[in-house]
Motif scaffolding. Structure first.
Motif, PDB file in Angstrom:
ATOM      1  N   TYR A   1      -8.151 -56.444 -62.696  1.00  0.00           N
ATOM      2  CA  TYR A   1      -9.230 -57.177 -62.262  1.00  0.00           C
ATOM      3  C   TYR A   1      -9.325 -58.628 -62.544  1.00  0.00           C
ATOM      4  O   TYR A   1      -9.393 -59.726 -61.620  1.00  0.00           O
TER       5      TYR A   1
ATOM      6  N   HIS B   1      -8.905 -61.698 -60.107  1.00  0.00           N
ATOM      7  CA  HIS B   1      -9.973 -62.727 -59.787  1.00  0.00           C
ATOM      8  C   HIS B   1      -9.506 -64.097 -59.968  1.00  0.00           C
ATOM      9  O   HIS B   1      -9.967 -65.180 -59.355  1.00  0.00           O
TER      10      HIS B   1
ATOM     11  N   LEU C   1      -8.006 -56.104 -55.419  1.00  0.00           N
ATOM     12  CA  LEU C   1      -9.363 -56.360 -56.131  1.00  0.00           C
ATOM     13  C   LEU C   1     -10.087 -55.113 -55.632  1.00  0.00           C
ATOM     14  O   LEU C   1     -10.710 -54.556 -56.046  1.00  0.00           O
TER      15      LEU C   1
ATOM     16  N   PHE D   1     -16.511 -55.948 -65.358  1.00  0.00           N
ATOM     17  CA  PHE D   1     -15.926 -56.866 -63.969  1.00  0.00           C
ATOM     18  C   PHE D   1     -17.021 -58.018 -63.909  1.00  0.00           C
ATOM     19  O   PHE D   1     -16.798 -59.113 -63.284  1.00  0.00           O
TER      20      PHE D   1
END
Length: 587
Positions: free
Chosen positions: A43, A47, A69, A310
Motif C-alpha cells: 500500500y 500510494h 491499491l 493505511f
C-alpha cells in the motif's frame, strides 16, 4: 526480499528530477509486496507511485497503480475503499484510447469489483461486474484463457452464493469440459471442480458426491500438498459428512482444514474453527467457539489497525506533500526575491555607471570647451601680438622715413650747396660725404621697407601646431616629421576651422599613442585648389577598415570634419600602419 531491497535502494539513489523512474520503481515494489501478501508495504509504495503518476499526468500508469491499491484494500477487507478506488481507476481508463493494455486493466478492475460485491453479499452487482470482466477479456489479443477461467469461476461462485444453482452449474460444466485446463492449470481445475461439487451439494444433488470432492482434493494435493485449495475442499467434505451425520469423517476433514489454514489465511482458519464448533459437542465445541470468537476479534482488530495504518500512511504522505509544497513555495519566493535583488542591483549599477559616464562626458565636454576657449585666447593673443608687431614696424618705418631720412636729405642738400667751392680737395671731400649719405639713405630705405613688410603674417598657427606636436611626441615617445606649404595663408581661415584642425591633430596623436603601438608619425599640410590637405601617417599596427568599429575619438574627428564641410579618408592595413587624409576648404 533481496530483489525488493535492491529496488528500494535504487529508489533512494534516484534524483528527484527523474520522477517517472521513481514512480515506476515504487510501483514495481508494490507489485512484489502484493504478491508476497505484505499489504501495508504494498500500500505504501502504491500510494507513493500514485502521487507521482498523478503529477506527471501518466493516466494509464495511475490507473494500474489504483488497481493494485484496490486489490490490497479488498484483501484487507476494506471493501468500500476498494470499490471507490476501482471505480476511480475505471473512470480514468474510460477517457483514454482503448488499447489492448487499457482494456486489459479495465477487465481486471471489473473482476475486482465482482469479488468486492461478492464479499459484500451483493451478488447481483457481483454478477454484473464479473460478466463485464469476461466480456472484455474475450476481446483481448493474446492468451487470456486462464484469466477468463478465473472470472467465470468467480461468476459461477456468485450465482452459487445467490442461490442460482443451475446457472452456476452451467458455467462450471463449461469450464470442466476444457480438457486442456487440467493439463495446463491443474490447481485451477481442482478449484473449479470443488466449486462444481459444492454447488451440487447445495442443490441437493448428491449422486456424484463425495467422489468429485475426493477427485478435486487428489488433484490439488498432487500440485501443492496441503495447499490453500485443499482447505476449501476439506471444509466442503466436512460439511458434506456433517450433513450425512458421519461425525467422525466430518471432524477429520474439518480438523484437516483447520490445520492447513493455520499456515495460510486467517479467514479460512476462522471458517474452519466455526465449522468444528458446529460439528463437535460439549467442551470441545465451546473451546472451538471461543477460539473462533477470539480469532474473529483479533482479525477485526487487525483489519482496523491495518485500515488505520493505511489512513496514517496516506495522512503522513499528504502531510509530507503539503510540507514539500510549502518548502517549494518558500524556495520559489526566495528565488523570486533573489532574482529581483540581482536585477535591481544590476539596474542600479547601470544607472550609477551611466551617471558616471555622463559626468565624465560632461567633464570631457567642458575640458574641450575650455581648451577651445584657451586656443581662441591664444589665437586672439597671437593676433594682437602680430597687430602690435605690425604697428611697431609701421611706427619705426614712419620714424625712419619721416625723421632720419628727412634730416639726412637736408644734410645732403646742404652739402650740395657747398659744392660751389671748387677747390679740388673740397670737391673731393664733399663728393665722398654725399656718396656716403646716399648709401645711408638707401640702407635706411631698405630697412624701412623690410620693416613695413608683414613677412611673418600667418606664421603663428603653424608655430602653435609645431609646439604642440613637439610636446606631445616627447610625451608619447614618438619620432615625428612636420611639413607645411608656406603658400598657405592661415589668416584667411576662420578660427573655427583652425580649432578643428588643431583638435584633429590632437585626437589623432592620442589615438596613435593609445591604439597603434607606433614609433613614428608624419604630419603634412599642403594646399591644392584652395583646399588644405592634412595628412597624418603612422607606422603602427593598423586595423581592418571593414571590421573595426568606430570609437568616440574617430566619431569626434568625423563630426569636426563635417562641421567645416571637409572630407575624411582612412587607409590602413594590419601591421602596415594607418594614414588619415583630411581635406578642408579655405572658404
Amino acid at each position: 526480499m533481496y530483489l525488493i531491497d535492491s529496488i528500494r535502494e535504487s529508489v533512494s539513489n534516484f534524483k528527484i528530477k527523474d520522477s517517472t523512474l521513481i514512480a515506476n520503481a515504487h510501483f514495481n515494489i508494490g507489485e512484489l509486496f502484493r504478491y508476497s501478501h505484505k499489504g501495508d508495504s504494498a500500500y505504501y509504495h502504491y500510494h507513493q507511485a500514485q502521487k507521482i503518476f498523478k503529477i506527471q499526468n501518466e493516466d494509464y500508469k495511475l490507473a494500474k497503480t489504483l488497481y493494485g491499491l484496490a486489490v490490497i484494500l479488498k484483501n484487507e477487507k476494506d471493501l468500500t475503499a476498494s470499490e471507490l478506488v476501482s471505480i476511480q481507476a475505471i473512470s480514468i481508463l474510460e477517457d483514454l484510447k482503448q488499447t489492448n493494455e487499457v482494456r486489459e486493466t479495465k477487465a481486471f478492475l471489473f473482476n475486482n469489483l465482482g469479488l468486492v460485491f461478492s464479499e459484500l453479499e451483493q451478488y447481483k452487482e457481483s454478477i454484473e461486474y464479473s460478466k463485464q470482466a469476461i466480456s472484455l477479456k474475450e476481446t483481448l489479443k493474446g492468451d487470456y484463457s486462464l484469466s477468463i477461467y478465473n472470472s467465470k469461476n468467480n461468476l459461477a461462485r456468485s450465482y452459487k452464493m445467490a442461490g442460482q444453482y443451475e446457472l452456476a452449474l452451467q458455467y462450471y460444466t463449461e469450464l470442466l469440459e476444457d480438457r486442456e485446463l487440467i493439463k495446463t492449470k491443474p490447481d485451477t481445475y481442482a478449484l473449479i471442480l470443488d466449486n462444481y461439487a459444492h454447488t451440487l451439494y447445495l442443490s441437493k444433488q448428491f449422486n456424484e458426491l463425495p467422489d468429485l470432492y475426493f477427485k478435486a482434493l487428489h488433484i490439488a494435493d498432487s500440485v501443492n500438498p496441503k495447499g490453500y485449495n485443499s482447505i476449501l475442499i476439506n471444509q466442503h467434505l466436512a460439511e458434506f459428512y456433517k450433513d450425512k451425520k458421519n461425525i467422525d469423517l466430518a471432524k477429520y476433514y474439518a480438523t484437516e482444514a483447520k490445520n492447513i489454514s493455520a499456515q495460510y489465511h486467517n479467514d479460512q482458519l476462522l471458517s474452519s474453527l466455526l465449522l468444528l464448533s458446529e460439528i463437535e459437542t460439549g467442551d470441545k465445541a465451546v473451546n472451538y467457539l471461543h477460539s473462533y470468537i477470539k480469532l474473529s476479534d483479533s482479525l477485526q482488530k487487525n483489519e482496523r489497525e491495518l485500515r488505520n495504518k493505511f489512513a496514517r500512511i496516506q495522512y503522513e504522505t499528504e502531510q509530507i506533500e503539503r510540507e514539500n509544497v510549502q518548502i517549494a513555495k518558500e524556495r520559489m519566493w526566495l528565488f523570486v526575491i533573489s532574482v529581483s535583488l540581482i536585477i535591481t542591483s544590476f539596474l542600479l549599477y547601470l544607472v550609477i555607471t551611466q551617471r558616471n559616464k555622463n559626468r565624465q562626458l560632461q567633464l570631457i565636454q567642458k575640458q574641450q570647451e575650455a581648451n577651445e576657449e584657451i586656443y581662441n585666447l591664444m589665437l586672439s593673443q597671437n593676433e594682437k601680438i602680430e597687430e602690435a608687431r605690425a604697428l611697431e614696424k609701421k611706427r619705426i618705418s614712419q620714424e625712419l622715413h619721416d625723421g632720419v631720412l628727412g634730416r639726412l636729405f637736408g644734410t645732403r642738400l646742404s652739402l650740395d650747396s657747398l659744392n660751389f667751392n671748387n677747390t679740388p680737395e673740397a670737391v673731393q671731400t664733399r663728393s665722398q660725404y654725399i656718396d656716403e649719405l646716399k648709401n645711408i639713405e638707401q640702407d635706411i630705405r631698405k630697412v624701412s621697407h623690410e620693416l613695413n613688410t608683414d613677412f611673418v603674417s600667418g606664421a603663428g598657427f603653424i608655430d602653435i601646431i609645431k609646439t604642440f606636436v613637439e610636446t606631445q611626441t616627447i610625451i608619447y615617445k614618438l619620432d615625428y616629421k612636420l611639413d607645411h606649404d608656406s603658400v598657405i595663408n592661415w589668416d584667411e581661415l576662420p578660427n573655427k576651422t583652425k580649432i578643428h584642425i588643431y583638435r584633429i591633430v590632437q585626437e589623432s596623436l592620442h589615438n596613435i599613442h593609445k591604439h597603434a603601438n607606433a614609433t613614428r608619425v608624419d604630419i603634412s599640410f599642403t594646399l591644392k585648389n584652395n583646399v588644405i590637405c592634412l595628412t597624418i601617417e603612422d607606422d603602427g599596427s593598423g586595423f581592418d577598415n571593414t571590421k573595426s568599429k568606430a570609437g568616440i575619438g574617430l566619431k569626434n574627428i568625423k563630426s569636426r570634419i563635417n562641421d567645416i564641410n571637409g572630407t575624411l579618408e582612412f587607409k590602413s592595413e594590419i601591421n602596415k600602419g594607418t594614414q588619415l587624409i583630411i581635406e578642408a576648404p579655405i572658404t
